[in-house]
Design a protein around this motif. Structure first.
Motif, PDB file in Angstrom:
ATOM      1  N   THR A   1     143.197 -51.329 -51.318  1.00 23.81           N
ATOM      2  CA  THR A   1     142.835 -50.102 -50.440  1.00 23.81           C
ATOM      3  C   THR A   1     141.699 -49.792 -49.735  1.00 23.81           C
ATOM      4  OG1 THR A   1     144.123 -49.203 -52.462  1.00 23.81           O
ATOM      5  CG2 THR A   1     143.647 -47.551 -50.687  1.00 23.81           C
ATOM      6  N   LEU A   2     140.500 -50.486 -50.808  1.00 25.34           N
ATOM      7  CA  LEU A   2     139.187 -50.292 -50.005  1.00 25.34           C
ATOM      8  C   LEU A   2     139.059 -51.124 -48.847  1.00 25.34           C
ATOM      9  CD1 LEU A   2     136.806 -48.719 -51.047  1.00 25.34           C
ATOM     10  CD2 LEU A   2     136.040 -51.078 -52.248  1.00 25.34           C
ATOM     11  N   MET A   3     139.627 -52.481 -48.858  1.00 25.78           N
ATOM     12  CA  MET A   3     139.512 -53.028 -47.766  1.00 25.78           C
ATOM     13  C   MET A   3     140.210 -52.845 -46.544  1.00 25.78           C
ATOM     14  SD  MET A   3     137.493 -55.384 -48.199  1.00 25.78           S
ATOM     15  CE  MET A   3     137.617 -56.561 -46.865  1.00 25.78           C
ATOM     16  N   VAL A   4     141.451 -52.218 -46.726  1.00 29.41           N
ATOM     17  CA  VAL A   4     142.223 -51.731 -45.532  1.00 29.41           C
ATOM     18  C   VAL A   4     141.728 -50.644 -45.024  1.00 29.41           C
ATOM     19  CG1 VAL A   4     144.445 -50.765 -45.167  1.00 29.41           C
ATOM     20  CG2 VAL A   4     144.527 -52.866 -46.439  1.00 29.41           C
ATOM     21  N   THR A   5     141.289 -49.626 -45.626  1.00 31.18           N
ATOM     22  CA  THR A   5     140.512 -48.625 -45.367  1.00 31.18           C
ATOM     23  C   THR A   5     139.311 -48.857 -44.503  1.00 31.18           C
ATOM     24  OG1 THR A   5     141.082 -47.477 -47.326  1.00 31.18           O
ATOM     25  CG2 THR A   5     139.740 -46.284 -45.745  1.00 31.18           C
TER      26      THR A   5
ATOM     27  N   ILE B   1     139.201 -38.213 -56.948  1.00 31.01           N
ATOM     28  CA  ILE B   1     138.043 -37.527 -57.736  1.00 31.01           C
ATOM     29  C   ILE B   1     139.269 -36.870 -58.916  1.00 31.01           C
ATOM     30  CG2 ILE B   1     136.929 -35.104 -57.771  1.00 31.01           C
ATOM     31  CD1 ILE B   1     136.030 -35.911 -55.124  1.00 31.01           C
ATOM     32  N   VAL B   2     140.254 -36.168 -58.572  1.00 32.63           N
ATOM     33  CA  VAL B   2     141.144 -35.605 -59.544  1.00 32.63           C
ATOM     34  C   VAL B   2     141.672 -36.541 -60.550  1.00 32.63           C
ATOM     35  CG1 VAL B   2     143.245 -34.081 -59.809  1.00 32.63           C
ATOM     36  CG2 VAL B   2     141.740 -33.433 -58.113  1.00 32.63           C
ATOM     37  N   LYS B   3     142.202 -37.759 -60.055  1.00 36.61           N
ATOM     38  CA  LYS B   3     142.557 -38.766 -60.664  1.00 36.61           C
ATOM     39  C   LYS B   3     141.787 -39.300 -61.725  1.00 36.61           C
ATOM     40  CE  LYS B   3     143.762 -42.784 -59.283  1.00 36.61           C
ATOM     41  NZ  LYS B   3     144.276 -43.909 -58.656  1.00 36.61           N
ATOM     42  N   THR B   4     140.377 -39.421 -61.195  1.00 33.94           N
ATOM     43  CA  THR B   4     139.242 -40.069 -61.919  1.00 33.94           C
ATOM     44  C   THR B   4     138.890 -39.102 -63.248  1.00 33.94           C
ATOM     45  OG1 THR B   4     138.565 -40.913 -60.027  1.00 33.94           O
ATOM     46  CG2 THR B   4     136.982 -41.132 -61.835  1.00 33.94           C
ATOM     47  N   LEU B   5     138.906 -37.733 -62.838  1.00 37.13           N
ATOM     48  CA  LEU B   5     138.518 -36.840 -63.836  1.00 37.13           C
ATOM     49  C   LEU B   5     139.499 -36.668 -65.039  1.00 37.13           C
ATOM     50  CD1 LEU B   5     137.283 -33.695 -61.789  1.00 37.13           C
ATOM     51  CD2 LEU B   5     135.917 -35.560 -63.011  1.00 37.13           C
ATOM     52  N   VAL B   6     140.862 -36.950 -64.551  1.00 34.72           N
ATOM     53  CA  VAL B   6     141.912 -36.703 -65.590  1.00 34.72           C
ATOM     54  C   VAL B   6     142.142 -37.966 -66.228  1.00 34.72           C
ATOM     55  CG1 VAL B   6     144.347 -36.382 -65.806  1.00 34.72           C
ATOM     56  CG2 VAL B   6     143.014 -34.931 -64.199  1.00 34.72           C
TER      57      VAL B   6
ATOM     58  N   VAL C   1     138.864 -46.310 -63.831  1.00 34.90           N
ATOM     59  CA  VAL C   1     139.300 -47.902 -63.990  1.00 34.90           C
ATOM     60  C   VAL C   1     138.756 -48.678 -62.639  1.00 34.90           C
ATOM     61  CG1 VAL C   1     141.017 -49.606 -64.692  1.00 34.90           C
ATOM     62  CG2 VAL C   1     141.151 -46.973 -65.565  1.00 34.90           C
ATOM     63  N   VAL C   2     138.190 -49.848 -62.513  1.00 38.13           N
ATOM     64  CA  VAL C   2     138.001 -50.220 -61.341  1.00 38.13           C
ATOM     65  C   VAL C   2     139.157 -50.918 -60.906  1.00 38.13           C
ATOM     66  CG1 VAL C   2     136.572 -51.973 -59.967  1.00 38.13           C
ATOM     67  CG2 VAL C   2     135.491 -50.693 -61.860  1.00 38.13           C
TER      68      VAL C   2
END
Ligand code: UDP
Ligand code: MG
Length: 333
Positions: free
Chosen positions: A268-272, A253-258, A262-263
């Motif tokens: 990461t998504l798949m592994v998770t 969240i913090v990263k996206t706000l700052v 970017v898609v």
């Protein structure tokens, strides 16, 4: 009325026609040396498909010290033992395999310890002859695991070969659960316990009835009957994962706000997703193992049925244990 103490030896037998006569001979010779006691051996035919029952019948006819309990089908060794113990009238009761892997001569030492005041005398293997290294290694790993996860101290490298006093036996027979991990139940009742050591011989004849699939299920039975550690593991693993997910989520969240959105992050998504899916399925399975056992216990069925029971003809009557009498009333015999 004979005042000599009675020793009952319980022998579960499943397809053991190759070895029963040799077993009977060796056990009879041993009984002769235990002259200060009355002795009986109780064969439990666990639904054998070979000539086991015919041999038991013949032994019953010929030898007054032999008793036979014929179960209505194969119930597995744990229940076969229980059936034998239910029918044992002895002041001391010994459990031994039919295949002569447990040397009957050890019973003399067990009886000595029993007379010295011990309630449970079990035989601990210092060596196992004629077994593969894989079986020995898995067995040893299992006992180490059980020791760590269970509150009851189940002795390592110990089979079912043991002697129990009447009071320990009466305690044990009150445990009527369907999922019977006997080694654990023996330990659970407690009382003064003594180990004696021996070398385990290879089978005298015939083949083992336990393949690795059966042993695996046996191990599961042991774990689920004596500990809920796997359930707790799910709790703590879940807690840890949730904690990490929260931290990771905050970071995203913090990263996206700052930096803006970017898609990215498909790996990461798949592994998770896959990891969490796997862990969840696994613990659903663990829950299922326990749930299934609850299901079986709630049905509250009798543990076994007998086709016929032939008591031994050792003199003096012996005593009918209280629990046994209760089982009779319930129509279990
Ligand atoms: N047994 C039984 N019911 C079964 C399987 C085994 O009563 O369903 C008995 C078998 O006859 C023997 C004892 O349990 O007296 C131990 O079996 P086995 O020797 O095959 O096991 P292992 O010594 O290889 O662990
Ligand atoms: Mg064996």
């Amino acid at each position: 009325m004979n005042s000599q103490k009675l020793i009952s030896v319980v022998v579960p037998a499943y397809n053991e026609e190759a070895v029963l006569d040799a077993f009977h001979q060796r056990m009879s010779a041993l009984f002769d040396t235990l002259a200060a006691y009355r002795c009986e051996m109780i064969f439990v035919n666990d639904g054998s498909r070979d000539g086991t029952q015919a041999i038991i019948d013949r032994l019953c006819d010929a030898d007054p010290r032999v008793a036979g309990v014929n179960l209505s089908r194969n119930f597995g060794k744990e229940i076969a033992m229980t059936a034998g113990l239910d029918h044992a009238r002895g002041d001391a009761v010994v459990i031994i395999d039919a295949d002569l892997q447990d040397p009957p001569e050890l019973i003399v030492d067990m009886v000595r310890e029993w007379e010295a005041g011990y309630d449970v005398v079990y035989a601990k293997r210092t060596a196992r002859e004629g077994e593969t290294w894989l079986k020995k290694a898995t067995a040893s790993a299992f006992y180490r695991l059980m020791k760590r996860v269970s509150r009851v101290a189940i002795p390592q490298d110990t089979g079912d070969f043991r002697l129990m006093s009447r009071r320990a036996m009466d305690a044990l027979l009150q445990l009527r659960e369907q999922h019977r991990f006997m080694k654990g139940l023996f330990a659970w009742v407690g009382y003064r316990t003594k180990a004696i050591e021996y070398r385990r011989d290879p089978r005298a004849a015939g083949e083992t009835k336990f393949n690795y699939w059966k042993l695996w299920n046996f191990a599961l039975e042991g774990i689920t009957s004596f500990t809920i550690a796997p359930l707790k593991l799910a709790t703590y693993l879940g807690l840890a994962t949730a904690g990490l997910a929260f931290a990771f989520g905050t970071w995203i969240i913090v990263k996206t706000l700052v930096f803006g959105e970017v898609v990215q992050g498909f790996p990461t998504l798949m592994v998770t997703i896959l990891f969490l899916g796997g862990v969840q399925l696994f613990f659903t399975g663990v829950l299922g193992e326990y749930l299934g056992r609850i299901f079986n216990e709630t049905k509250n069925r009798p543990l076994y049925f007998t086709q016929d029971v032939r008591p031994s003809r050792v003199g003096g009557g012996g005593r009918v244990p209280t629990v046994r009498a209760a089982a009779d009333r319930a129509g279990l015999a």
